[in-house]
Design a protein around this motif. Sequence first.
Motif, PDB file in Angstrom:
ATOM      1  N   UNK A  44      45.501  33.273  51.646  1.00 46.31           N
ATOM      2  CA  UNK A  44      45.853  34.609  51.176  1.00 46.31           C
ATOM      3  C   UNK A  44      45.883  34.595  49.660  1.00 46.31           C
ATOM      4  N   UNK A  45      45.742  35.774  49.070  1.00 49.24           N
ATOM      5  CA  UNK A  45      45.847  35.813  47.625  1.00 49.24           C
ATOM      6  C   UNK A  45      45.211  37.030  47.002  1.00 49.24           C
ATOM      7  N   UNK A  46      45.340  37.126  45.696  1.00 50.67           N
ATOM      8  CA  UNK A  46      44.712  38.182  44.925  1.00 50.67           C
ATOM      9  C   UNK A  46      44.372  37.634  43.539  1.00 50.67           C
ATOM     10  N   UNK A  47      43.656  38.426  42.780  1.00 57.17           N
ATOM     11  CA  UNK A  47      43.202  38.004  41.445  1.00 57.17           C
ATOM     12  C   UNK A  47      43.264  39.193  40.498  1.00 57.17           C
ATOM     13  N   UNK A 102      36.945  25.874  51.411  1.00 54.61           N
ATOM     14  CA  UNK A 102      36.140  27.091  51.351  1.00 54.61           C
ATOM     15  C   UNK A 102      36.881  28.201  52.100  1.00 54.61           C
ATOM     16  N   UNK A 103      38.018  28.646  51.597  1.00 59.11           N
ATOM     17  CA  UNK A 103      38.785  29.686  52.299  1.00 59.11           C
ATOM     18  C   UNK A 103      38.269  31.077  51.951  1.00 59.11           C
ATOM     19  N   UNK A 104      36.973  31.269  52.097  1.00 61.75           N
ATOM     20  CA  UNK A 104      36.327  32.507  51.686  1.00 61.75           C
ATOM     21  C   UNK A 104      36.698  33.645  52.629  1.00 61.75           C
ATOM     22  N   UNK A 105      36.782  34.861  52.104  1.00 60.87           N
ATOM     23  CA  UNK A 105      37.092  36.031  52.916  1.00 60.87           C
ATOM     24  C   UNK A 105      36.496  37.270  52.257  1.00 60.87           C
ATOM     25  N   UNK A 106      36.504  38.382  52.960  1.00 65.61           N
ATOM     26  CA  UNK A 106      36.084  39.641  52.355  1.00 65.61           C
ATOM     27  C   UNK A 106      37.037  39.998  51.215  1.00 65.61           C
ATOM     28  N   UNK A 107      36.490  40.639  50.164  1.00 68.29           N
ATOM     29  CA  UNK A 107      37.302  41.014  49.010  1.00 68.29           C
ATOM     30  C   UNK A 107      37.059  42.460  48.625  1.00 68.29           C
ATOM     31  N   UNK A 108      38.113  43.132  48.194  1.00 70.70           N
ATOM     32  CA  UNK A 108      38.031  44.495  47.674  1.00 70.70           C
ATOM     33  C   UNK A 108      38.315  44.477  46.179  1.00 70.70           C
ATOM     34  N   UNK A 123      40.529  41.010  51.955  1.00 70.23           N
ATOM     35  CA  UNK A 123      40.472  42.081  52.948  1.00 70.23           C
ATOM     36  C   UNK A 123      40.260  41.458  54.321  1.00 70.23           C
ATOM     37  N   UNK A 124      41.228  41.644  55.211  1.00 70.43           N
ATOM     38  CA  UNK A 124      41.127  41.054  56.539  1.00 70.43           C
ATOM     39  C   UNK A 124      41.719  39.655  56.576  1.00 70.43           C
TER      40      UNK A 124
END
Length: 450
Positions: free
Chosen positions: A436-439, A380-386, A412-413
């Motif tokens: 870390x990552x993006x989509x 569950x590597x959840x984080x804020x997302x933009x 984000x963060x």
Amino acid sequence: MKKTVLTLAISAIIFGATTQVNAAGFQLAEYSATGLGRAFAGEAAIADNASTQARNPAMLAYLEGRQVSAGGIYVMPNVDVVGDVGISSPLLGSEPLVIGADAYDVADNAFVPNFYYSNQLNDQWTWGLAVNSNYGLATDIPVADAAAIFGSKTSITTVEFNPNVAFRVDDSFTVGAGLRVVYGEGEVSATAPGWIDAIKANPNLPANINARLPSGGTNLKSMEGDDVGYGWKAGASWQINSANRIGLAYHSSVDLKLDGHVSGVAYNGGQNIEIEGYLPIELPAFAELASYHQLTENWAMHASVNWTEWSVFEQLVAYFPGDVKPVGGLESDVVKEENFKDNWRYALGTTYTLNDQWTLRAGMALDKTAVDDQHRTTTIPDSDRLWFSVGTGYQVSKNLNVDVGVTYIRTHGDAPITETQSLQNIASVSFTGEATGDVWLTGVQLSYKM
């Protein structure tokens, strides 16, 4: 036929995995490519096509005649989980053994389809049918990876069948409701890391300890299964005047009970036995407050505030009601301490009508995490997302419209991860790192007025 194997790693299926950086926990926002182009801002107050019922059934009352809308969104994640595994045991000396455990591109691409139908019965009543997905994930690392003990394969696919009805109270107010029928199937496994073989090869390791250690790649705990759950949703809209509208929608939680059998050496001790088990879970309720504002003849702004009741996930407990019990005679097992918190999402979008054929859209959103730093795990590597979104609509003919949307999402963060697990009560294994990552998301929606 239902087939389920419960595991300690089941939490990876239910509560998210590294593929899910596009919504908090394991929630999917991608119900329509039309809304994708504006970062899903104002969805509960906008009725572009029949897909509107997915977010607010009351908006069906704004659709005339019979309409059908279908499409899909292609999800392209680029997710890395980097860090080190530390192994602590008196057998290995006073200092922990540290091994690199970086995993790159752990999430596969996925396609999220949708289908919607609406039928206006008269000036007051409209009904519709929605078929889409609100939850899903997929991640896969080699079975002998250094961090495979925390989960080597995780996947879940859900489909929601959702009949809805809307009623127009007067020129200003509409209300709506619907039944949620959620079908889900998933698979998860946790396997023995390859570094165990190096430990077993140590000639100084006592023979009885060596015998207790599984070989690298051995199935520790695994699950696959399916289930069906039911819930409801309701919504309303208020047309303040010809240029301003507010929408409110609520989707209830859905209770599921996954029952079947547990497997893997951590439960059966390597014996060929069948152990019954079940795990009750609750999929969280969520709500949206949205507004739509027609500022000029061609230009509109819209916004949304979304809330999801993730705080219902404090602890997962598996139960073993059968005569055959897991190793140690367990009646139940605390699968995982979750300690989730409710999460919020804020979105702002705009729509500009260029001419009779072309419509332009854009939007941004901040999707807050559902987990604190101290509770984040590799599964569950959840984080804020933009979110950054653009889209367009093209009126092909009087009855046919095509919408296209593209979104880029980045974390984000910081998203630090610290997780610890026991290896057969012989060693303590910890992971320390970050996600870390993006989509990239791209979608197409076809809408037709029949």
